[in-house]
Write a protein that holds these residues in place. Structure first.
Motif, PDB file in Angstrom:
ATOM      1  N   HIS A   1       4.768  -8.811   4.237  1.00 16.09           N
ATOM      2  CA  HIS A   1       4.284  -7.648   3.494  1.00 16.09           C
ATOM      3  C   HIS A   1       4.254  -8.008   2.013  1.00 16.09           C
TER       4      HIS A   1
ATOM      5  N   LEU B   1       3.655  -6.105  -1.524  1.00 21.14           N
ATOM      6  CA  LEU B   1       3.513  -4.789  -2.128  1.00 21.14           C
ATOM      7  C   LEU B   1       2.692  -4.896  -3.399  1.00 21.14           C
TER       8      LEU B   1
ATOM      9  N   THR C   1       1.634  -1.708  -5.036  1.00 26.44           N
ATOM     10  CA  THR C   1       1.942  -0.512  -5.813  1.00 26.44           C
ATOM     11  C   THR C   1       3.180   0.158  -5.235  1.00 26.44           C
TER      12      THR C   1
ATOM     13  N   ALA D   1       6.352   5.995  -2.686  1.00 27.39           N
ATOM     14  CA  ALA D   1       5.095   5.647  -2.030  1.00 27.39           C
ATOM     15  C   ALA D   1       4.805   4.174  -2.298  1.00 27.39           C
ATOM     16  N   VAL D   2       4.354   3.494  -1.270  1.00 26.05           N
ATOM     17  CA  VAL D   2       4.097   2.053  -1.351  1.00 26.05           C
ATOM     18  C   VAL D   2       2.705   1.771  -0.806  1.00 26.05           C
ATOM     19  N   HIS D   3       1.980   0.899  -1.481  1.00 21.54           N
ATOM     20  CA  HIS D   3       0.691   0.425  -1.002  1.00 21.54           C
ATOM     21  C   HIS D   3       0.771  -1.088  -0.993  1.00 21.54           C
TER      22      HIS D   3
ATOM     23  N   ARG E   1      -4.430  -3.552   5.049  1.00 27.83           N
ATOM     24  CA  ARG E   1      -3.789  -2.760   3.991  1.00 27.83           C
ATOM     25  C   ARG E   1      -3.012  -1.629   4.642  1.00 27.83           C
ATOM     26  N   PHE E   2      -1.913  -1.245   4.006  1.00 29.54           N
ATOM     27  CA  PHE E   2      -1.094  -0.163   4.529  1.00 29.54           C
ATOM     28  C   PHE E   2      -0.582   0.681   3.373  1.00 29.54           C
ATOM     29  N   ALA E   3      -0.154   1.878   3.729  1.00 31.06           N
ATOM     30  CA  ALA E   3       0.534   2.754   2.786  1.00 31.06           C
ATOM     31  C   ALA E   3       1.725   3.350   3.505  1.00 31.06           C
ATOM     32  N   ASP E   4       2.863   3.362   2.853  1.00 33.04           N
ATOM     33  CA  ASP E   4       4.084   3.953   3.394  1.00 33.04           C
ATOM     34  C   ASP E   4       4.599   4.994   2.420  1.00 33.04           C
ATOM     35  N   PHE E   5       5.121   6.061   2.980  1.00 28.32           N
ATOM     36  CA  PHE E   5       5.723   7.122   2.184  1.00 28.32           C
ATOM     37  C   PHE E   5       7.145   7.328   2.680  1.00 28.32           C
TER      38      PHE E   5
ATOM     39  N   THR F   1       3.898   5.928   7.929  1.00 26.17           N
ATOM     40  CA  THR F   1       3.055   4.753   7.725  1.00 26.17           C
ATOM     41  C   THR F   1       1.598   5.087   8.025  1.00 26.17           C
TER      42      THR F   1
END
Length: 123
Positions: free
Chosen positions: A67, A69, A71, A80-82, A98-102, A116
């Motif tokens: 992974h 990161l 952002t 929040a992660v992108h 691409r992924f985004a996690d909160f 996710t």
């Protein structure tokens, strides 16, 4: 120097991805509260350490990967992660997505919840 709550949370989240990439399931599960919730596309919500451990040991389709990161944003107890995941699935397919996690953090920097999202064609 004492870390702020936000800095501690960001540090723990970065550590989480390191542990996932290293395959250290006991240590990554320990970053979550005992009653943590994890919501991920294609799965029923995972609740608690036992379900998280089972997911990472038995259900996760990813064999290995990294992974990266790009952002990380914090607001109170939320992070929040992108980023980009590059790796190999258990079936041998290589993936890059691409992924985004909160995340919502609990006291002492433990993860109380994670949602996710993946950037893939769906609708």
């Amino acid at each position: 120097m004492v870390q702020t709550t936000a800095a501690l949370g960001v540090s723990r989240i970065r550590r989480y991805y390191e542990l996932v990439d290293a395959g250290d399931i006991p240590a990554l599960v320990d970053l979550f509260t005992p009653d943590a919730h994890y919501r991920r596309p294609g799965y029923q919500p995972l609740v608690g350490h036992a379900e998280l451990e089972r997911f990472y040991r038995e259900q996760r389709v990813i064999r290995k990967g990294v992974h990266t990161l790009s952002t990380v944003v914090t607001a109170d107890d939320e992070i929040a992660v992108h980023g980009l995941f590059s790796g190999v699935l258990h079936n041998g397919d290589q993936v890059e997505l691409r992924f985004a996690d909160f995340f919502r953090m609990a006291s002492q920097g433990r993860i109380a919840s994670r949602d996710t999202f993946f950037f893939v064609p769906a609708v």
